[in-house]
Design a protein around this motif. Sequence first.
Motif, PDB file in Angstrom:
ATOM      1  N   ALA A  70       0.818  -1.215   0.000  1.00 27.09           N
ATOM      2  CA  ALA A  70       0.000   0.000   0.000  1.00 27.09           C
ATOM      3  C   ALA A  70       0.850   1.263   0.000  1.00 27.09           C
ATOM      4  N   SER A  71       2.007   1.205   0.604  1.00 28.70           N
ATOM      5  CA  SER A  71       2.784   2.434   0.718  1.00 28.70           C
ATOM      6  C   SER A  71       4.271   2.141   0.551  1.00 28.70           C
ATOM      7  N   ALA A  72       5.032   3.212   0.357  1.00 34.07           N
ATOM      8  CA  ALA A  72       6.487   3.082   0.259  1.00 34.07           C
ATOM      9  C   ALA A  72       7.065   2.554   1.571  1.00 34.07           C
ATOM     10  N   ALA A  73       6.494   2.950   2.672  1.00 37.57           N
ATOM     11  CA  ALA A  73       6.966   2.485   3.981  1.00 37.57           C
ATOM     12  C   ALA A  73       6.762   0.975   4.126  1.00 37.57           C
ATOM     13  N   ASP A  74       5.625   0.480   3.663  1.00 35.77           N
ATOM     14  CA  ASP A  74       5.369  -0.965   3.706  1.00 35.77           C
ATOM     15  C   ASP A  74       6.362  -1.722   2.827  1.00 35.77           C
ATOM     16  N   ARG A  75       6.635  -1.180   1.633  1.00 32.96           N
ATOM     17  CA  ARG A  75       7.612  -1.822   0.740  1.00 32.96           C
ATOM     18  C   ARG A  75       8.986  -1.838   1.386  1.00 32.96           C
ATOM     19  N   GLN A  76       9.386  -0.723   1.989  1.00 32.80           N
ATOM     20  CA  GLN A  76      10.699  -0.638   2.622  1.00 32.80           C
ATOM     21  C   GLN A  76      10.799  -1.599   3.807  1.00 32.80           C
ATOM     22  N   ALA A  77       9.744  -1.711   4.579  1.00 35.95           N
ATOM     23  CA  ALA A  77       9.746  -2.640   5.711  1.00 35.95           C
ATOM     24  C   ALA A  77       9.890  -4.073   5.217  1.00 35.95           C
ATOM     25  N   SER A  78       9.232  -4.411   4.130  1.00 35.44           N
ATOM     26  CA  SER A  78       9.322  -5.750   3.566  1.00 35.44           C
ATOM     27  C   SER A  78      10.746  -6.031   3.064  1.00 35.44           C
ATOM     28  N   ILE A  79      11.356  -5.058   2.428  1.00 30.71           N
ATOM     29  CA  ILE A  79      12.736  -5.197   1.955  1.00 30.71           C
ATOM     30  C   ILE A  79      13.683  -5.351   3.136  1.00 30.71           C
ATOM     31  N   ASP A  80      13.503  -4.549   4.174  1.00 25.37           N
ATOM     32  CA  ASP A  80      14.354  -4.652   5.370  1.00 25.37           C
ATOM     33  C   ASP A  80      14.237  -6.029   6.017  1.00 25.37           C
ATOM     34  N   ASP A  81      13.028  -6.551   6.088  1.00 25.03           N
ATOM     35  CA  ASP A  81      12.819  -7.891   6.643  1.00 25.03           C
ATOM     36  C   ASP A  81      13.531  -8.943   5.796  1.00 25.03           C
ATOM     37  N   ALA A  82      13.433  -8.804   4.476  1.00 25.43           N
ATOM     38  CA  ALA A  82      14.082  -9.756   3.573  1.00 25.43           C
ATOM     39  C   ALA A  82      15.605  -9.702   3.741  1.00 25.43           C
ATOM     40  N   ILE A  83      16.151  -8.522   3.854  1.00 19.94           N
ATOM     41  CA  ILE A  83      17.599  -8.376   4.054  1.00 19.94           C
ATOM     42  C   ILE A  83      18.017  -9.028   5.356  1.00 19.94           C
ATOM     43  N   ALA A  84      17.262  -8.833   6.416  1.00 19.49           N
ATOM     44  CA  ALA A  84      17.581  -9.450   7.702  1.00 19.49           C
ATOM     45  C   ALA A  84      17.554 -10.978   7.598  1.00 19.49           C
ATOM     46  N   LEU A  85      16.580 -11.513   6.865  1.00 19.13           N
ATOM     47  CA  LEU A  85      16.512 -12.960   6.675  1.00 19.13           C
ATOM     48  C   LEU A  85      17.720 -13.484   5.912  1.00 19.13           C
TER      49      LEU A  85
END
Length: 91
Positions: A70-85
């Motif tokens: 829905a938002s750029a913040a949601d996309r960024q949070a998803s990317i950050d989670d993926a990087i952490a994984l």
Amino acid sequence: MPHSPEEKRKVLARVRRIRGQVDALERALLAGADCAPVLQQIAALRGAVNGLMSGVLESHLREELGAPRASAADRQASIDDAIALVRSYLR
């Protein structure tokens, strides 16, 4: 985590094969097997676990990054989670 019944079946089958490999390794250790075959079993087990991790990680990334956000913040949070994984996977 794989969500389709087919993906879930495959992941569970892989986990059961890994369990069988661990059981075989335990039996070899209890029997006092030579080091070379034990090391070979450990290497095979490591490969199996890495394959499991790779498959589950791929499924997660496809689900998380393939879904519209829905938002750029949601996309960024998803990317950050993926990087952490990925970072935890590579340790």
